[in-house]
Scaffold this active site. Structure first.
Site, PDB file in Angstrom:
ATOM      1  N   ARG A 116       0.671  25.784  24.844  1.00 16.69           N
ATOM      2  CA  ARG A 116       0.428  25.972  26.277  1.00 16.69           C
ATOM      3  C   ARG A 116      -1.005  25.609  26.651  1.00 16.69           C
ATOM      4  NH1 ARG A 116       3.662  31.711  26.596  1.00 16.69           N
ATOM      5  NH2 ARG A 116       5.733  30.919  27.109  1.00 16.69           N
ATOM      6  N   LYS A 161      11.318  24.295  27.220  1.00 12.34           N
ATOM      7  CA  LYS A 161      11.843  24.498  28.573  1.00 12.34           C
ATOM      8  C   LYS A 161      12.086  23.143  29.253  1.00 12.34           C
ATOM      9  CE  LYS A 161       9.644  29.047  29.129  1.00 12.34           C
ATOM     10  NZ  LYS A 161       8.729  29.867  29.969  1.00 12.34           N
ATOM     11  N   TYR A 194      16.497  36.650  30.261  1.00  9.61           N
ATOM     12  CA  TYR A 194      15.288  37.235  30.857  1.00  9.61           C
ATOM     13  C   TYR A 194      15.565  38.577  31.537  1.00  9.61           C
ATOM     14  CZ  TYR A 194      12.360  33.038  30.150  1.00  9.61           C
ATOM     15  OH  TYR A 194      11.614  32.015  29.603  1.00  9.61           O
ATOM     16  N   HIS A 201       9.292  28.544  25.360  1.00 14.31           N
ATOM     17  CA  HIS A 201       9.587  29.973  25.212  1.00 14.31           C
ATOM     18  C   HIS A 201       9.530  30.356  23.736  1.00 14.31           C
ATOM     19  CE1 HIS A 201      11.602  33.862  25.404  1.00 14.31           C
ATOM     20  NE2 HIS A 201      12.278  33.463  24.354  1.00 14.31           N
ATOM     21  N   ARG A 250       4.136  33.054  18.488  1.00 11.83           N
ATOM     22  CA  ARG A 250       3.437  33.419  19.722  1.00 11.83           C
ATOM     23  C   ARG A 250       1.999  32.894  19.686  1.00 11.83           C
ATOM     24  NH1 ARG A 250       6.371  35.550  24.123  1.00 11.83           N
ATOM     25  NH2 ARG A 250       4.449  36.587  24.764  1.00 11.83           N
ATOM     26  N   GLU A 283      18.051  37.257  21.290  1.00  9.11           N
ATOM     27  CA  GLU A 283      18.075  35.919  21.857  1.00  9.11           C
ATOM     28  C   GLU A 283      18.861  34.942  20.984  1.00  9.11           C
ATOM     29  OE1 GLU A 283      13.740  36.551  24.051  1.00  9.11           O
ATOM     30  OE2 GLU A 283      13.878  35.150  22.386  1.00  9.11           O
ATOM     31  N   THR A 306       0.939  33.570  27.863  1.00  7.70           N
ATOM     32  CA  THR A 306       1.950  33.294  28.896  1.00  7.70           C
ATOM     33  C   THR A 306       1.397  32.369  29.975  1.00  7.70           C
ATOM     34  OG1 THR A 306       2.963  35.443  28.500  1.00  7.70           O
ATOM     35  CG2 THR A 306       3.475  34.374  30.603  1.00  7.70           C
ATOM     36  N   ASN A 308       5.380  26.413  31.954  1.00  3.82           N
ATOM     37  CA  ASN A 308       4.607  26.565  30.713  1.00  3.82           C
ATOM     38  C   ASN A 308       5.328  26.051  29.453  1.00  3.82           C
ATOM     39  OD1 ASN A 308       6.403  28.654  30.596  1.00  3.82           O
ATOM     40  ND2 ASN A 308       4.893  30.274  30.299  1.00  3.82           N
ATOM     41  N   VAL A 363       1.673  28.907  34.965  1.00  5.42           N
ATOM     42  CA  VAL A 363       2.539  29.865  34.275  1.00  5.42           C
ATOM     43  C   VAL A 363       4.023  29.586  34.530  1.00  5.42           C
ATOM     44  CG1 VAL A 363       2.474  31.633  36.121  1.00  5.42           C
ATOM     45  CG2 VAL A 363       2.854  32.324  33.744  1.00  5.42           C
TER      46      VAL A 363
HETATM   47  N1  UDP Z   1       6.415  33.772  34.494  1.00  5.60           N
HETATM   48  C1  UDP Z   1       6.075  33.353  35.772  1.00  5.60           C
HETATM   49  N2  UDP Z   1       5.130  34.063  36.460  1.00  5.60           N
HETATM   50  C2  UDP Z   1       4.498  35.148  35.922  1.00  5.60           C
HETATM   51  C3  UDP Z   1       4.857  35.563  34.638  1.00  5.60           C
HETATM   52  C4  UDP Z   1       5.823  34.852  33.943  1.00  5.60           C
HETATM   53  O1  UDP Z   1       6.613  32.384  36.270  1.00  5.60           O
HETATM   54  O2  UDP Z   1       3.632  35.734  36.590  1.00  5.60           O
HETATM   55  C5  UDP Z   1       7.428  33.009  33.727  1.00  5.60           C
HETATM   56  C6  UDP Z   1       6.789  32.136  32.661  1.00  5.60           C
HETATM   57  O3  UDP Z   1       7.508  30.908  32.604  1.00  5.60           O
HETATM   58  C7  UDP Z   1       6.996  32.956  31.416  1.00  5.60           C
HETATM   59  C8  UDP Z   1       8.349  33.591  31.692  1.00  5.60           C
HETATM   60  O4  UDP Z   1       8.311  33.902  33.081  1.00  5.60           O
HETATM   61  O5  UDP Z   1       6.980  32.157  30.259  1.00  5.60           O
HETATM   62  C9  UDP Z   1       8.665  34.840  30.911  1.00  5.60           C
HETATM   63  O6  UDP Z   1       7.636  35.780  31.124  1.00  5.60           O
HETATM   64  P1  UDP Z   1       7.052  36.615  29.892  1.00  5.60           P
HETATM   65  O7  UDP Z   1       6.158  37.662  30.450  1.00  5.60           O
HETATM   66  O8  UDP Z   1       8.166  37.042  29.001  1.00  5.60           O
HETATM   67  O9  UDP Z   1       6.114  35.511  29.163  1.00  5.60           O
HETATM   68  P2  UDP Z   1       6.334  34.754  27.764  1.00  5.60           P
HETATM   69  O10 UDP Z   1       7.008  35.703  26.824  1.00  5.60           O
HETATM   70  O11 UDP Z   1       7.155  33.513  28.042  1.00  5.60           O
HETATM   71  O12 UDP Z   1       4.940  34.387  27.312  1.00  5.60           O
HETATM   72 MG    MG Z   2       8.707  36.859  27.020  1.00  9.37          MG
END
Ligand code: UDP
Ligand code: MG
Length: 160
Positions: A113, A20, A60, A126, A96, A137, A102, A123, A120
């Site tokens: 992370r 990111k 997203y 992705h 993952r 994607e 996350t 982070n 969050v």
């Molecule tokens: N995110 C955020 N606040 C939250 C949850 C998610 O800013 O409470 C952001 C964070 O950068 C995260 C992205 O949104 O990586 C996508 O969310 P997702 O739940 O898909 O998490 P990821 O798959 O990236 O772990």
């Molecule tokens: Mg996600």
């Protein structure tokens, strides 16, 4: 799509990973690539791109009703991203685990992370959450001719 003919699972599974904008600014690109390389995954596509808000809203789309969606799109479009496709056995699930949770606060040391970020909303990386989202994607971020199919000379040392 013809990007994923039958059989693109198992050893040929592909996952979408993106460093990111904060990860790029903080010079974490090399470190992140190194972790996937050392794990044994194969890099099949990579580019530095500043993504449009439209692309990010599509990327997203499942989160469009979340309160953080607008801020997320602004954050993700604030600078260049390094978009990558990595290939290997169970690469989506394993990636993952390499990423961590996350929320960095819940991510163990040793994960990306867990080691490199605090909040969050910053982070640094992705990773696709399922094989289906990985395929969606990859088609969104890459044209088929931007992905390289190359013989992995170390495969016999990574797979039995
Ligand atoms: N995110 C955020 N606040 C939250 C949850 C998610 O800013 O409470 C952001 C964070 O950068 C995260 C992205 O949104 O990586 C996508 O969310 P997702 O739940 O898909 O998490 P990821 O798959 O990236 O772990
Ligand atoms: Mg996600």
């Amino acid at each position: 799509s013809n990007l994923f003919p039958t059989g693109w699972t198992g050893f040929n599974e592909r996952g979408f990973i993106a460093v990111k904008p904060d990860g790029v600014q903080r010079r974490l690109v090399g470190e992140i690539i190194q972790r996937f390389e050392k794990k044994g995954f194969q890099l099949v596509g990579m580019k530095l791109v500043q993504a449009s808000e439209d692309l990010l809203r599509e990327h997203y789309r499942d989160l469009r009703d979340k309160p953080f969606f607008k801020g997320l799109v602004r954050y993700m479009s604030s600078g260049p991203i390094v978009a990558m496709v990595w290939q290997g056995l169970d690469v989506v699930k394993m990636s993952r685990r390499v990423l961590g949770e996350t929320n960095p606060a819940n991510s163990l040391p040793g994960t990306i992370r867990g080691d490199y970020c605090v909040e969050v909303g910053r982070n640094v990386i992705h990773g696709s959450d399922s094989v289906e989202s990985a395929q969606r994607e990859i088609s969104l971020w890459f044209r088929p001719d931007e992905l390289e199919c190359w013989e992995d000379s170390s495969a016999q040392w990574i797979y039995e």
